[in-house]
Design a protein around this motif. Structure first.
Motif, PDB file in Angstrom:
ATOM      1  N   ASP A  99       1.051  -1.072   0.056  1.00 29.95           N
ATOM      2  CA  ASP A  99      -0.174   0.069  -0.165  1.00 29.95           C
ATOM      3  C   ASP A  99       1.002   1.369  -0.027  1.00 29.95           C
ATOM      4  O   ASP A  99       0.156   2.238  -0.537  1.00 29.95           O
ATOM      5  CB  ASP A  99      -0.711   0.166   0.999  1.00 29.95           C
ATOM      6  CG  ASP A  99      -0.457  -0.108   2.875  1.00 29.95           C
ATOM      7  OD1 ASP A  99       1.051  -1.182   2.561  1.00 29.95           O
ATOM      8  OD2 ASP A  99      -0.167   0.409   3.381  1.00 29.95           O
ATOM      9  N   LEU A 127      -0.231  -4.943   5.077  1.00 30.99           N
ATOM     10  CA  LEU A 127      -1.019  -5.856   6.433  1.00 30.99           C
ATOM     11  C   LEU A 127      -1.680  -4.063   6.948  1.00 30.99           C
ATOM     12  O   LEU A 127       0.148  -4.252   7.731  1.00 30.99           O
ATOM     13  CB  LEU A 127      -0.355  -6.838   6.502  1.00 30.99           C
ATOM     14  CG  LEU A 127       0.168  -8.126   5.967  1.00 30.99           C
ATOM     15  CD1 LEU A 127       1.974  -8.773   6.783  1.00 30.99           C
ATOM     16  CD2 LEU A 127      -0.698  -8.857   5.944  1.00 30.99           C
ATOM     17  N   SER A 165      14.895  -3.332   9.699  1.00 27.08           N
ATOM     18  CA  SER A 165      14.319  -3.314  11.237  1.00 27.08           C
ATOM     19  C   SER A 165      13.205  -2.626   9.782  1.00 27.08           C
ATOM     20  O   SER A 165      13.731  -1.277   9.477  1.00 27.08           O
ATOM     21  CB  SER A 165      14.680  -2.069  11.561  1.00 27.08           C
ATOM     22  OG  SER A 165      14.068  -2.233  12.854  1.00 27.08           O
ATOM     23  N   GLY A 166      12.147  -2.945  10.943  1.00 21.13           N
ATOM     24  CA  GLY A 166      10.820  -1.949   9.739  1.00 21.13           C
ATOM     25  C   GLY A 166      10.201  -2.113   8.474  1.00 21.13           C
ATOM     26  O   GLY A 166       9.431  -1.715   9.044  1.00 21.13           O
ATOM     27  N   GLY A 205       8.737  -5.059   8.650  1.00 20.48           N
ATOM     28  CA  GLY A 205       7.421  -5.894   8.455  1.00 20.48           C
ATOM     29  C   GLY A 205       7.587  -7.535   8.697  1.00 20.48           C
ATOM     30  O   GLY A 205       6.330  -7.622   8.437  1.00 20.48           O
ATOM     31  N   LYS A 206       8.884  -8.015   9.211  1.00 24.24           N
ATOM     32  CA  LYS A 206       8.192  -9.081   9.703  1.00 24.24           C
ATOM     33  C   LYS A 206       7.719  -9.734  10.739  1.00 24.24           C
ATOM     34  O   LYS A 206       6.860 -10.834  10.801  1.00 24.24           O
ATOM     35  CB  LYS A 206       9.999  -9.514   9.977  1.00 24.24           C
ATOM     36  CG  LYS A 206      10.882  -9.205   8.905  1.00 24.24           C
ATOM     37  CD  LYS A 206      12.716  -8.911   9.358  1.00 24.24           C
ATOM     38  CE  LYS A 206      13.110  -8.770  10.116  1.00 24.24           C
ATOM     39  NZ  LYS A 206      12.927  -6.963  10.358  1.00 24.24           N
ATOM     40  N   SER A 207       7.516  -9.185  12.240  1.00 25.34           N
ATOM     41  CA  SER A 207       6.667  -8.958  13.069  1.00 25.34           C
ATOM     42  C   SER A 207       5.230  -9.276  12.567  1.00 25.34           C
ATOM     43  O   SER A 207       5.126  -9.964  13.200  1.00 25.34           O
ATOM     44  CB  SER A 207       7.369  -8.393  14.473  1.00 25.34           C
ATOM     45  OG  SER A 207       8.438  -8.403  14.052  1.00 25.34           O
ATOM     46  N   THR A 208       4.850  -8.223  11.820  1.00 23.41           N
ATOM     47  CA  THR A 208       3.972  -7.794  11.156  1.00 23.41           C
ATOM     48  C   THR A 208       3.050  -9.304   9.971  1.00 23.41           C
ATOM     49  O   THR A 208       2.035  -9.520  10.496  1.00 23.41           O
ATOM     50  CB  THR A 208       4.324  -6.431  10.211  1.00 23.41           C
ATOM     51  OG1 THR A 208       3.940  -5.709  11.764  1.00 23.41           O
ATOM     52  CG2 THR A 208       2.332  -5.948  10.553  1.00 23.41           C
ATOM     53  N   THR A 247      12.252  -5.193  17.083  1.00 20.46           N
ATOM     54  CA  THR A 247      12.697  -7.277  17.523  1.00 20.46           C
ATOM     55  C   THR A 247      13.648  -7.249  17.765  1.00 20.46           C
ATOM     56  O   THR A 247      14.552  -7.035  17.404  1.00 20.46           O
ATOM     57  CB  THR A 247      11.742  -8.332  16.517  1.00 20.46           C
ATOM     58  OG1 THR A 247      11.081  -8.302  15.673  1.00 20.46           O
ATOM     59  CG2 THR A 247      12.923  -9.487  17.118  1.00 20.46           C
ATOM     60  N   GLY A 302      16.151  -7.000  12.850  1.00 24.04           N
ATOM     61  CA  GLY A 302      16.233  -6.276  12.092  1.00 24.04           C
ATOM     62  C   GLY A 302      17.385  -5.808  11.189  1.00 24.04           C
ATOM     63  O   GLY A 302      18.164  -5.481  12.555  1.00 24.04           O
TER      64      GLY A 302
HETATM   65  N1  LIG Z   1       0.811   0.826   5.895  1.00 32.39           N
HETATM   66  C1  LIG Z   1       1.588  -0.754   6.193  1.00 32.39           C
HETATM   67  N2  LIG Z   1       2.628  -0.760   7.089  1.00 32.39           N
HETATM   68  C2  LIG Z   1       2.743  -2.031   7.191  1.00 32.39           C
HETATM   69  C3  LIG Z   1       2.750  -2.876   6.633  1.00 32.39           C
HETATM   70  N3  LIG Z   1       3.224  -4.344   7.408  1.00 32.39           N
HETATM   71  C4  LIG Z   1       4.198  -2.753   8.308  1.00 32.39           C
HETATM   72  N4  LIG Z   1       3.536  -2.635   8.516  1.00 32.39           N
HETATM   73  C5  LIG Z   1       4.713  -0.917   9.501  1.00 32.39           C
HETATM   74  O1  LIG Z   1       5.633  -1.149   9.275  1.00 32.39           O
HETATM   75  C6  LIG Z   1       6.106  -0.764  10.863  1.00 32.39           C
HETATM   76  C7  LIG Z   1       7.736  -2.323  11.533  1.00 32.39           C
HETATM   77  O2  LIG Z   1       6.566  -2.566  11.460  1.00 32.39           O
HETATM   78  P1  LIG Z   1       7.830  -4.877  12.154  1.00 32.39           P
HETATM   79  O3  LIG Z   1       6.834  -5.831  11.743  1.00 32.39           O
HETATM   80  O4  LIG Z   1       8.001  -4.327  13.859  1.00 32.39           O
HETATM   81  O5  LIG Z   1       9.102  -4.127  11.487  1.00 32.39           O
HETATM   82  P2  LIG Z   1       9.810  -5.773  11.502  1.00 32.39           P
HETATM   83  O6  LIG Z   1      10.956  -6.012  10.243  1.00 32.39           O
HETATM   84  O7  LIG Z   1       9.574  -6.568  12.581  1.00 32.39           O
HETATM   85  O8  LIG Z   1      10.846  -4.807  12.615  1.00 32.39           O
HETATM   86  P3  LIG Z   1      12.366  -4.905  13.736  1.00 32.39           P
HETATM   87  O9  LIG Z   1      11.001  -5.743  14.620  1.00 32.39           O
HETATM   88  O10 LIG Z   1      12.667  -3.408  14.004  1.00 32.39           O
HETATM   89  O11 LIG Z   1      13.667  -5.699  12.448  1.00 32.39           O
HETATM   90  C8  LIG Z   1       5.181  -1.377  12.357  1.00 32.39           C
HETATM   91  O12 LIG Z   1       4.557   0.465  11.954  1.00 32.39           O
HETATM   92  C9  LIG Z   1       3.715  -2.120  10.949  1.00 32.39           C
HETATM   93  O13 LIG Z   1       2.807  -1.728  11.025  1.00 32.39           O
HETATM   94  C10 LIG Z   1       2.505  -2.798   5.281  1.00 32.39           C
HETATM   95  O14 LIG Z   1       1.456  -3.966   4.438  1.00 32.39           O
HETATM   96  N5  LIG Z   1       1.617  -0.973   5.125  1.00 32.39           N
END
Ligand SMILES: Nc1nc2c(ncn2[C@@H]2O[C@H](COP(=O)(O)OP(=O)(O)OP(=O)(O)O)[C@@H](O)[C@H]2O)c(=O)[nH]1
Ligand SMILES: [Mg+2]
Ligand SMILES: [Zn+2]
Length: 319
Positions: free
Chosen positions: A142, A168, A195-196, A198-201, A228, A247
């Motif tokens: 998105d 997501l 990092s950021g 969206g792996k955990s998401t 994470t 990340g």
């Molecule tokens: N708009 C949007 N935001 C998303 C999407 N997927 C994830 N996010 C956002 O991206 C941000 C980072 O997501 P995380 O899942 O914490 O990222 P991560 O890769 O686990 O990051 P680390 O744990 O720091 O390595 C969060 O605010 C999520 O809500 C998506 O499909 N669309």
């Protein structure tokens, strides 16, 4: 609680000489969480006591014994079927194993930011070196400015790898089904990326539960906040296990000559047409790489990165 280790990837042959069989789901300093048929146990990894014990990592199969003084501890790390490893990010020139016994690696990239091809190549090399399957998962579809441009960048460095795109967001999910289909009972998938990204998401969405903490990225530059902090394995109620990892911006490659050749097979192939077997593709006559560069058939930046990675591995073997 009786747990079926088959769901966690148990296969016949994973037997222990003594003690309880289990799989490491999380490692903290000196201690691990290990899933066994009797439940998750907190055990000492105790590498001090046994100097020759392999440092256990998430995904390892281990045997656990009870020591009268120390309590539960890892007695043995079973031979790994494979591992995802990188060069230790500390100054030392040693290998760091990230996770073990994996079937599939997801290289996760967030479409809210640019994708530097050099970073993708590094992730590809360590993923390829593990011997596991490799897929590229683009998150935040998105937020993408131009998905086709990103796909073109990926195709240029990872021609044969499947690409998935997913959104997501609260109340809006797209592309998740295709990724869910990659999950299979007893199969282990490890997620790596910045990092950021969206792996955990993505893991939360795949297991349909808010198990992993997620964190907002910084608006200005989309930098993640390293939400994470440990590698951790999660069982999906729909079958399969997922490993979340902290990340990283980029990874150092380690002992991955063959993987490097596979990731750069276009250039490897071309260099067979150089006049000299040991052509360094710099000033040698009749260099197929240079000629292709001049004809603009290949990307000179890709060649540069390839040569730099070659050098990085050579320097490691020379030490
Ligand atoms: N708009 C949007 N935001 C998303 C999407 N997927 C994830 N996010 C956002 O991206 C941000 C980072 O997501 P995380 O899942 O914490 O990222 P991560 O890769 O686990 O990051 P680390 O744990 O720091 O390595 C969060 O605010 C999520 O809500 C998506 O499909 N669309
Ligand atoms: Mg995370
Ligand atoms: Zn050459």
């Amino acid at each position: 609680m009786k747990i079926d280790l088959v769901a966690y990837g148990y296969k016949p042959g994973l037997e222990t000489q003594s003690g309880e069989l289990g799989r490491i789901v999380r490692v903290d300093r000196g201690e691990c969480d290990v899933v066994t048929s009797k439940g998750v146990l907190r055990v000492l990894s105790d590498s001090q006591r046994s100097q020759n014990l392999l440092a256990p990592v998430v995904g390892d199969w281990v045997s656990i014994i009870e020591d009268p003084d120390l309590g539960l501890l890892i007695n043995e790390v079973l031979p790994r079927s494979n591992a995802l490893s990188r060069r230790d990010p500390s100054e030392q020139i040693i290998e760091q194993v990230l996770v073990a016994n994996i079937d599939h690696v997801f290289i996760v990239h967030g479409l809210d930011r640019p994708l530097p091809p050099g970073r993708l190549e590094r992730f590809l090399i360590i993923a390829e070196d593990s011997g596991a399957e490799v897929s590229i998962v683009l998150t935040k579809a998105d937020q993408a400015e131009e998905i086709s441009e990103v796909k073109a960048i990926i195709k240029a460095v990872a021609e044969d790898k499947p690409i998935f795109a997913v959104t997501l967001r609260d109340g809006f999910i797209e592309g998740l089904d295709e990724i869910s289909k990659l999950m299979e009972a007893g199969k282990t998938i490890a997620l790596i990326g910045e990092s950021g990204a969206g792996k955990s998401t993505l893991i939360n969405a795949l297991v349909d539960d808010e198990i992993m903490a997620t964190g907002e990225v910084r608006e200005r530059d989309k930098k993640g906040r390293h939400t994470t902090v440990t590698r951790e394995m999660i069982l999906s109620p729909n079958g399969g296990v997922l490993i979340d990892t902290p990340g990283v911006r980029s990874v150092g490659i380690w002992d991955a000559q063959e993987a490097l050749e596979r990731v750069f097979k276009d250039l490897e192939h071309l260099s067979q047409q150089c006049q000299f077997n040991d052509c360094a593709h710099s000033t040698e006559p009749n260099c197929a790489i240079k000629e292709a560069e001049e004809k603009e058939i290949i990307d000179p930046y890709r060649v540069e990165r390839y040569l730099a990675l070659q050098k990085e591995l050579e320097e490691q073997t020379n030490r």
